[in-house]
Design an enzyme around this catalytic site. Structure first.
Site, mmCIF file in Angstrom:
data_model
loop_
_atom_site.group_PDB
_atom_site.id
_atom_site.type_symbol
_atom_site.label_atom_id
_atom_site.label_comp_id
_atom_site.label_asym_id
_atom_site.label_seq_id
_atom_site.Cartn_x
_atom_site.Cartn_y
_atom_site.Cartn_z
ATOM 1 N N HIS A 646 1.068 -1.107 0.028
ATOM 2 C CA HIS A 646 -0.053 0.168 0.128
ATOM 3 C C HIS A 646 0.967 1.242 -0.239
ATOM 4 O O HIS A 646 2.250 1.049 0.415
ATOM 5 C CB HIS A 646 -0.914 -0.083 1.304
ATOM 6 C CG HIS A 646 -0.093 0.030 2.444
ATOM 7 N ND1 HIS A 646 0.578 -0.927 3.006
ATOM 8 C CD2 HIS A 646 0.166 1.183 3.448
ATOM 9 C CE1 HIS A 646 1.277 -0.765 4.072
ATOM 10 N NE2 HIS A 646 1.036 0.616 4.432
ATOM 11 N N ASP A 648 1.126 5.064 1.982
ATOM 12 C CA ASP A 648 0.707 5.541 2.918
ATOM 13 C C ASP A 648 0.188 7.310 2.615
ATOM 14 O O ASP A 648 0.770 7.838 1.534
ATOM 15 C CB ASP A 648 1.749 5.915 4.136
ATOM 16 C CG ASP A 648 2.168 4.630 4.743
ATOM 17 O OD1 ASP A 648 1.253 3.743 4.619
ATOM 18 O OD2 ASP A 648 3.284 4.702 5.321
ATOM 19 N N HIS A 698 4.959 0.131 -0.007
ATOM 20 C CA HIS A 698 5.216 -0.977 0.800
ATOM 21 C C HIS A 698 4.421 -2.026 1.283
ATOM 22 O O HIS A 698 3.341 -1.772 1.515
ATOM 23 C CB HIS A 698 6.189 -0.296 1.789
ATOM 24 C CG HIS A 698 5.417 0.748 2.697
ATOM 25 N ND1 HIS A 698 5.092 1.985 2.172
ATOM 26 C CD2 HIS A 698 4.995 0.480 4.012
ATOM 27 C CE1 HIS A 698 4.208 2.440 3.235
ATOM 28 N NE2 HIS A 698 4.037 1.399 4.137
ATOM 29 N N ARG A 708 3.979 -8.736 17.357
ATOM 30 C CA ARG A 708 4.796 -7.350 17.305
ATOM 31 C C ARG A 708 4.109 -6.279 17.394
ATOM 32 O O ARG A 708 2.866 -6.068 16.775
ATOM 33 C CB ARG A 708 5.189 -7.626 15.765
ATOM 34 C CG ARG A 708 6.123 -6.625 15.357
ATOM 35 C CD ARG A 708 6.533 -6.711 13.623
ATOM 36 N NE ARG A 708 7.355 -5.585 13.553
ATOM 37 C CZ ARG A 708 7.387 -4.911 12.074
ATOM 38 N NH1 ARG A 708 6.508 -5.531 11.176
ATOM 39 N NH2 ARG A 708 7.972 -3.994 12.067
#
Ligand code: NAG
Ligand code: NAG
Ligand code: NAG
Length: 717
Positions: A646, A648, A698, A708
């Site tokens: 995607h 940002d 990314h 995480r």
């Protein structure tokens, strides 16, 4: 009372003799070895007035007040009786509130220049009998009235002066000498004059405006600016004792401009292998940030823990867990630990009285170290340094960052409250360095236990109907002539602001970025953040992707724990609104900073710590970090393990790893598809910074086990 008087005669008539001129005898009457008396002796020693007989027959004595005026005359008369050498010159002065400002040589020279056999100090004000004013001879210039606190004269003349004394010990010596002086026949036969222009003696009462400090090469002299004289003896008579304490900081101490004041504390007590036992009283009186850090510092204090006893007075339920976890982990290291919890409902004065008394009654206690929880003691050697000063009461100077606020007062107002001394700002800002005699210390100070068992043996030192506990305590110490000092010879630390401290979160310290920014930074910003430019720590793992340390482990842990404590992780439900809002294109399992009311603080963090790096790495781009989207993302194999490729919807993005690969989770990382480049081993506390729209398409690589966490900000200008 007879015993007391005999004791006074035997033990406390101090006779000092000058090395320069053996004819000079300094005589003073002291009934007690006070701090003021020790200061007098130090100044005498510095100028080589040799002190004879000190300490030999000293019996202390319990009485607090200065000797009565009449008693002094009686003792002087008795002491002179056996003296023969008529050439001897007698200097008779008070001592508790007197310092020498120059040598016997200068004193004798000025005495000769006065061309009289007896020279009395002079006063601007007349007392105790105002009606005698007119009877005083006129003087062309200077003070007209006699002061009995100091005079100098030949032995035979002084003998004559006191020969008629038959008064009571409580009678006024001032009145006795005044009556002799205003009688023309006596004045002539004894050959008396006044030191009207303060060439020898400076009485400060009524003359404070006339006296200034004159800094010159390596010395300071008090100067009378009205008569342009440099007095040899300075007397803080009547209500001017505190002003003498102030002047006494400079005279007779040696002064150097480059390095500040080199205080002549000859009583330094170097600590070698014998460590005195110290009782540390810790006072928690209000909700305070960084209490865990306080205890971490306490643990790091350089002092054998088996020579320390702790008494913790905690009035705050909010801090009970902090106290108990510290004691659980480390309490056994100390020789003894006592805790007074909030349930005991002990008021501040009561707890301080009790703390002093616990040291007082503990025969092993040699020092009491009082410290309030809001004190940030950065200097690990503080306790050793203070003990080595070997002073009755001594405080390390601490200040509030960026303010003139400190834990001492330079001066006292007439009403007994704060007044700013001439040198206050210079001391607080470190332009004058030394150990300073001051009228008030608070928050952190060391007291000799011997003092608590002698002059400060009353239980209720902190009690007062009108004054705060610390003010009451300092008031009591001052009244007893005990000197309090503050040292700024080293830097010791600072004091926290306890205002605006919220207690409703799990880790409330995270919210302190506005109120206590320095402490926030030390707690939460990575130790290498400030060196990243110098040490070229900014890495470029992929084109235009910058990687640098930003958070401490503690910051990461607190962020994660705070979010998990809040617990309202959101998923797909928010997707639509975000798309409409034009921000987030891909949904994540996350909690936004505004959900935990952390938006303002996070924005401040971006401005302070991220914007400068952005401007460095993307020259010409300036950001106000406005309208950002800030959130913590959770990746979990069975929840949301990854993020599809995607863009940002930001100008640039910050992505901070909040936990550790291989320890907390497996897999994870971030891949930039255009460059076919991945950061596969994120480092805990490090930030990735990359452009948002357009180039840096990314994806979040799959987390294969564990959980995480990352903190993300989409930043627009
Ligand atoms: C005092 O005596 C010492 C040693 O005799 C000397 O070095 C010092 O200069 C003297 N101080 C004064 C103020 O005269
Ligand atoms: C005082 O003594 C000096 C000598 O020291 C003398 O010159 C002077 O006249 C005397 N004054 C009086 C008033 O006797
Ligand atoms: C900071 O940098 C130094 C030198 O590169 C390194 O040894 C140290 O571990 C770093 N500190 C942390 C907390 O990573």
């Amino acid at each position: 009372t007879l015993d007391l008087l005999l004791c006074a005669i035997n033990s406390s008539l101090m006779v000092t003799q000058s090395r320069v001129d053996y004819k000079l005898l300094v005589v003073t009457v002291a009934t007690k070895d006070t701090d003021g008396f020790r200061r007098f002796l130090r100044s005498a020693k510095l100028f080589n007035y040799t002190v004879l007989g000190r300490g030999e027959k000293w019996r202390g004595g319990d009485y607090m007040s200065a000797p009565g005026g009449g008693q002094k005359v009686r003792l002087l008369k008795a002491a002179l009786e056996d003296m023969k050498d008529e050439d001897k010159i007698i200097l008779f002065i008070d001592s508790y509130d007197v310092v020498f400002a120059s040598s016997p040589k200068e004193l004798l020279k000025k005495f000769q220049q006065a061309k009289h056999k007896v020279v009395f100090s002079s006063e601007t004000l007349i007392w105790p009998d105002r009606h005698l004013g007119d009877k005083h001879p006129h003087v062309r210039e200077g003070n007209r009235f006699l002061g009995s606190g100091g005079f100098i004269g030949y032995l035979s003349n002084v003998k004559e002066l006191v020969s008629d004394w038959t008064g009571e010990d409580s009678d006024s010596d001032q009145l006795f000498f005044t009556k002799i002086y205003i009688d023309p026949a006596n004045r002539k036969s004894i050959n008396i004059t006044l030191d009207s222009k303060c060439r020898l003696f400076q009485n400060l009462h009524g003359a404070l405006d006339e006296v200034v400090l004159k800094f010159e090469d390596s010395h300071v002299r008090a100067r009378n600016v009205l008569y342009d004289t440099l007095p040899v003896i300075i007397h803080g008579n009547g209500p001017t004792k505190l002003q003498l304490n102030y002047l006494g900081n400079y005279i007779p101490n040696t002064w150097t401009f480059e390095t500040g004041c080199t205080v002549c504390n000859e009583d330094l007590r170097p600590l070698t292998s014998e460590y005195p036992l110290v009782v540390i009283g810790i006072f928690i009186r209000q909700p305070t940030p960084f209490v865990t850090v306080f205890f971490e510092r306490l643990l790091k204090l350089q002092y054998p823990k088996n020579r320390l006893k702790l008494i913790i007075f905690n009035q705050e339920p909010h801090h009970e867990s902090h106290v108990s976890s510290f004691l659980r982990d480390h309490g056994s290291l100390y020789q003894d630990v006592r805790v007074f919890s909030p349930e005991e409902e002990m008021k501040e004065a009561a707890s301080r009285n009790l703390a002093f008394d616990m040291c007082r009654k503990d025969h092993d206690c040699e020092y009491f170290f009082s410290i309030d929880i809001e004190v940030v003691l950065k200097n690990e050697n503080t306790l050793k340094i203070l003990i080595e000063q070997n002073l009755p009461i001594v405080a390390p100077m601490i200040t509030r960052v960026g303010r003139l606020w400190s834990n001492f007062w330079g001066a006292l107002s007439a009403e007994g409250y704060y007044a700013r001394s001439e040198d206050y700002v210079d001391i607080v800002q470190g332009r004058r360095v030394g150990v300073w005699n001051v009228p008030y210390v608070t928050n952190v100070y060391l007291v000799k236990a011997s003092l608590l068992r002698s002059d400060l043996k009353e239980y209720e030192l902190f009690d007062s109907h009108i004054l705060d506990p610390d003010m009451a305590y300092c008031h009591n110490a001052r009244n007893k002539g005990i000197f309090m000092f503050v040292t700024n010879m080293q830097t010791f630390g600072r004091i926290l602001s306890t205002e605006n401290y919220q207690t409703k979160h799990l880790h409330n310290d995270l919210w302190q970025i506005f109120e206590n920014p320095l402490d926030w930074e030390e707690r939460y910003i990575h130790e290498n953040y400030t060196h990243i430019e110098k040490n070229k720590l900014i890495e470029t793992p992929c084109p235009d992707v910058y990687w640098f340390p930003i958070f401490t482990d503690v910051a990461c842990n607190h962020m994660v724990e705070e979010m998990e404590n809040f617990g309202q992780w959101s998923g797909g439900a928010n997707v639509d609104t975000r798309i409409q809002g034009g921000y987030e294109n891909v949904p994540t399992i996350d909690i936004h900073m505004n959900q935990i009311n952390f938006e303002r603080e996070w924005h401040k963090f971006l401005l302070e710590y991220i914007a400068p790096i952005t401007e460095k790495m993307f020259p010409g781009y300036y950001t106000k970090c406005s309208t950002p989207l800030n959130f913590v993302v959770r990746y979990k194999p069975d929840e949301q393990p990854l993020l599809e490729p995607h863009h940002d919807a930001s100008t640039f993005t910050i992505n901070i790893a909040l936990n550790s690969k291989d320890i907390d989770y497996q897999g994870g990382g971030c891949r930039f598809l255009r460059y076919d480049c991945a950061v596969e081993a994120p480092r805990k506390g490090w930030a990735l910074m990359h452009p948002g729209r357009l180039t840096h398409y990314h994806e979040g690589l799959p987390t294969t086990s564990g959980v995480r966490y990352i903190a993300v900000s989409f930043v627009d200008p």
